[in-house]
Design an enzyme around this catalytic site. Structure first.
Site, PDB file in Angstrom:
ATOM      1  N   SER A   1     -31.267 -24.966  22.163  1.00  0.00           N
ATOM      2  CA  SER A   1     -29.986 -25.652  22.047  1.00  0.00           C
ATOM      3  C   SER A   1     -30.141 -27.170  22.180  1.00  0.00           C
ATOM      4  O   SER A   1     -30.949 -27.761  21.465  1.00  0.00           O
ATOM      5  CB  SER A   1     -29.047 -25.060  23.102  1.00  0.00           C
ATOM      6  OG  SER A   1     -27.740 -25.221  22.691  1.00  0.00           O
TER       7      SER A   1
ATOM      8  N   LYS B   1     -33.035 -29.635  20.344  1.00  0.00           N
ATOM      9  CA  LYS B   1     -32.968 -30.964  19.702  1.00  0.00           C
ATOM     10  C   LYS B   1     -34.028 -31.845  20.373  1.00  0.00           C
ATOM     11  O   LYS B   1     -34.767 -32.597  19.721  1.00  0.00           O
ATOM     12  CB  LYS B   1     -31.584 -31.605  19.904  1.00  0.00           C
ATOM     13  CG  LYS B   1     -30.385 -30.703  19.565  1.00  0.00           C
ATOM     14  CD  LYS B   1     -29.046 -31.433  19.790  1.00  0.00           C
ATOM     15  CE  LYS B   1     -27.846 -30.563  20.148  1.00  0.00           C
ATOM     16  NZ  LYS B   1     -27.397 -29.540  19.267  1.00  0.00           N
TER      17      LYS B   1
ATOM     18  N   HIS C   1     -26.228 -17.102  20.838  1.00  0.00           N
ATOM     19  CA  HIS C   1     -26.923 -18.346  21.147  1.00  0.00           C
ATOM     20  C   HIS C   1     -27.645 -18.176  22.486  1.00  0.00           C
ATOM     21  O   HIS C   1     -26.997 -18.155  23.548  1.00  0.00           O
ATOM     22  CB  HIS C   1     -25.820 -19.419  21.244  1.00  0.00           C
ATOM     23  CG  HIS C   1     -26.287 -20.794  21.505  1.00  0.00           C
ATOM     24  ND1 HIS C   1     -26.840 -21.577  20.535  1.00  0.00           N
ATOM     25  CD2 HIS C   1     -26.255 -21.545  22.641  1.00  0.00           C
ATOM     26  CE1 HIS C   1     -27.122 -22.769  21.050  1.00  0.00           C
ATOM     27  NE2 HIS C   1     -26.794 -22.761  22.335  1.00  0.00           N
TER      28      HIS C   1
HETATM   29  C1  GTR Z   1     -22.973 -26.990  22.729  1.00  0.00           C
HETATM   30  C2  GTR Z   1     -23.236 -28.085  21.774  1.00  0.00           C
HETATM   31  C3  GTR Z   1     -24.421 -27.725  20.941  1.00  0.00           C
HETATM   32  C4  GTR Z   1     -25.550 -27.129  21.735  1.00  0.00           C
HETATM   33  C5  GTR Z   1     -25.111 -26.411  22.978  1.00  0.00           C
HETATM   34  C6  GTR Z   1     -26.133 -26.289  24.093  1.00  0.00           C
HETATM   35  O1  GTR Z   1     -21.808 -27.099  23.433  1.00  0.00           O
HETATM   36  O2  GTR Z   1     -22.114 -28.273  21.002  1.00  0.00           O
HETATM   37  O3  GTR Z   1     -24.825 -28.825  20.176  1.00  0.00           O
HETATM   38  O4  GTR Z   1     -26.516 -28.060  22.019  1.00  0.00           O
HETATM   39  O5  GTR Z   1     -24.050 -26.989  23.594  1.00  0.00           O
HETATM   40  O6  GTR Z   1     -26.966 -27.147  24.313  1.00  0.00           O
HETATM   41  O7  GTR Z   1     -26.000 -25.306  24.820  1.00  0.00           O
END
Ligand code: GTR
Length: 424
Positions: A262, A266, A403
């Site tokens: 997540s 990045k 996710h």
């Molecule tokens: C979310 C965000 C994503 C992702 C995620 C995370 O809220 O919008 O870009 O990075 O968090 O890191 O869990």
């Protein structure tokens, strides 16, 4: 008077953006993805075409790096900061005798200031090799959480500034840690809580970040368009962990991978772009600002992410809110910065917010640079079915579920590392 009207119009613009973002509705309809052309990977700013890996490395790669440091993640300061490593605790019989756990305090100092982070190394006790491959992977919820709240594990160094409140069932989605499998496969897992480098909140936590160590430190209100922010700092922290890892006689410095989930996916990509000591770079569900193409405006967008998390990217990026087609770069170029090293991009079926297809298409497009080295990218533009990984020098899978990082993901990453590191 003039000044006042400028301030008024800036205020109006800001409230308009806030207004627009609170009304934001994500697009999940493939039919509504705008037509787009990706910025070229192999055409230089002066129009010349890159045809060899040497030209890529000497000419085009620095141009692409410049785009990401000036417009997305900000510039990582080159100033040297001293680091002192102290082994705080060692348990040679962790995980039912399978592993040795070391907890190491990294103390960074400069300009009369210091900043601590705690790195945890989980090392297999029964590995066959004298030098072991290692995967560095930040955690969200503290080192102790990765082991199911093991009380012998120290809280993160930033605990006073940023205590972690997520507990129990809310932990779903932050990634699971398959230590049994990682140990059985003979890998060291190095992890650290990302809050130790920059506590991840938008309420002016910059003053508690590693940025304060540097001579050019500025507060949030005085940042330049290309001032580094948290993702840049987390990437810096990952490289500091690597600095320590390479000093250990039992670590194989030629077999280091960086993995992240997540926002930390990045981060893994930006780490891998800058620090070529990581021979494998793994992005798990990294989405917008990670592996996903911004131009598709599918799920999370540049406007939305810079509004929700203004402290992740350099200030300039927010100007591309609803102007994605004008961005002079896109995320396939970030992925290409990893070439010729191993790159793994993974998505989850229920994670449309991260735009799985956008992640896949960026990984496809990055293949052009791998070809310059005689290596294979994904070699298809058809997205594979669930649980059908493609593993060339660029790898991709999409798995069932939300996710998260699952055992399935770890198995694929370990297989890929074995292959890239020639350990099979
Ligand atoms: C979310 C965000 C994503 C992702 C995620 C995370 O809220 O919008 O870009 O990075 O968090 O890191 O869990």
């Amino acid at each position: 008077m003039k000044k006042k009207s400028l301030v008024m119009s800036l205020l109006a613009l800001t409230s308009l953006t806030i207004q627009a973002q609170s009304d934001f509705v994500a697009n999940y309809d493939e039919g509504k993805v705008p037509a787009y052309t990706l910025p070229s990977l192999l055409t230089c700013n002066d129009g010349t075409q890159i045809t060899t890996s040497a030209e890529w490395e000497n000419k085009r790669r620095p141009e692409v790096m410049e785009l990401f440091q000036s417009m997305m993640f900000g510039r990582t300061p080159q100033e040297k900061v001293s680091a002192q490593y102290t082994l705080l605790k060692e348990n040679p019989q962790a995980l039912n005798g399978k592993a040795t756990i070391q907890q190491v305090r990294m103390r960074f100092s400069n300009n009369g200031k210091s900043h601590d982070a705690i790195l945890m190394l989980v090392k297999p006790n029964h590995a066959q090799r004298s030098k072991l491959p290692v995967i560095f992977c930040y955690n969200f919820l503290g080192n102790e959480q990765t082991l199911g709240h093991d009380s012998s594990i120290l809280p993160h160094a930033a605990n006073d500034v940023f205590p972690i409140t997520v507990k129990g069932k809310d932990e779903e989605g932050y990634g699971s840690w398959d230590f049994d499998q990682i140990m059985d496969r003979g890998y060291v897992l190095a992890t650290m809580c990302y809050h130790d480098i920059y506590p991840d909140g938008k309420n002016d936590l910059r003053k508690h970040s590693v940025a304060t160590l540097f001579s050019d430190y500025v507060e949030e209100s005085s940042m330049q368009p290309d001032t580094w922010q948290s993702i840049g700092m987390w990437a810096w922290g990952a490289s500091r962990a690597a600095n320590y890892l390479v000093t250990l006689p039992w670590i194989d410095a030629d077999r280091m991978a960086v993995m992240g989930h997540s926002r930390l996916g990045k981060t893994a990509l930006w780490t891998g772009a800058q620090d070529t000591r990581f021979r494998v770079v793994i992005s798990n569900d990294s989405g917008c600002g990670g592996a996903a193409l911004s131009r598709r405006c599918f799920g999370e967008t540049i406007g939305k992410i810079t509004d929700s998390f203004p402290h992740w990217f350099c200030p300039l990026l927010s100007q591309y809110d609803r102007r994605e087609q004008e961005l002079p770069f896109d995320q396939h170029q970030l992925l290409a910065l990893v070439a010729p090293r191993g790159l793994y991009v993974a998505s989850a079926e229920d994670d449309a917010w991260a735009d799985q297809r956008g992640e896949f298409l960026a990984a496809c497009a990055a293949g052009e640079v791998y070809h310059l080295y005689g290596l294979k990218g994904l070699e298809t533009t058809v997205m594979p079915a669930i649980h059908q990984p493609i593993t060339n020098s660029i790898a991709y899978h999409i798995r069932a579920g939300i996710h998260d990082v699952t055992t399935y993901d770890w198995t694929q990453y370990l297989n890929f590392c074995d292959k890239q590191f020639k350990l099979q």
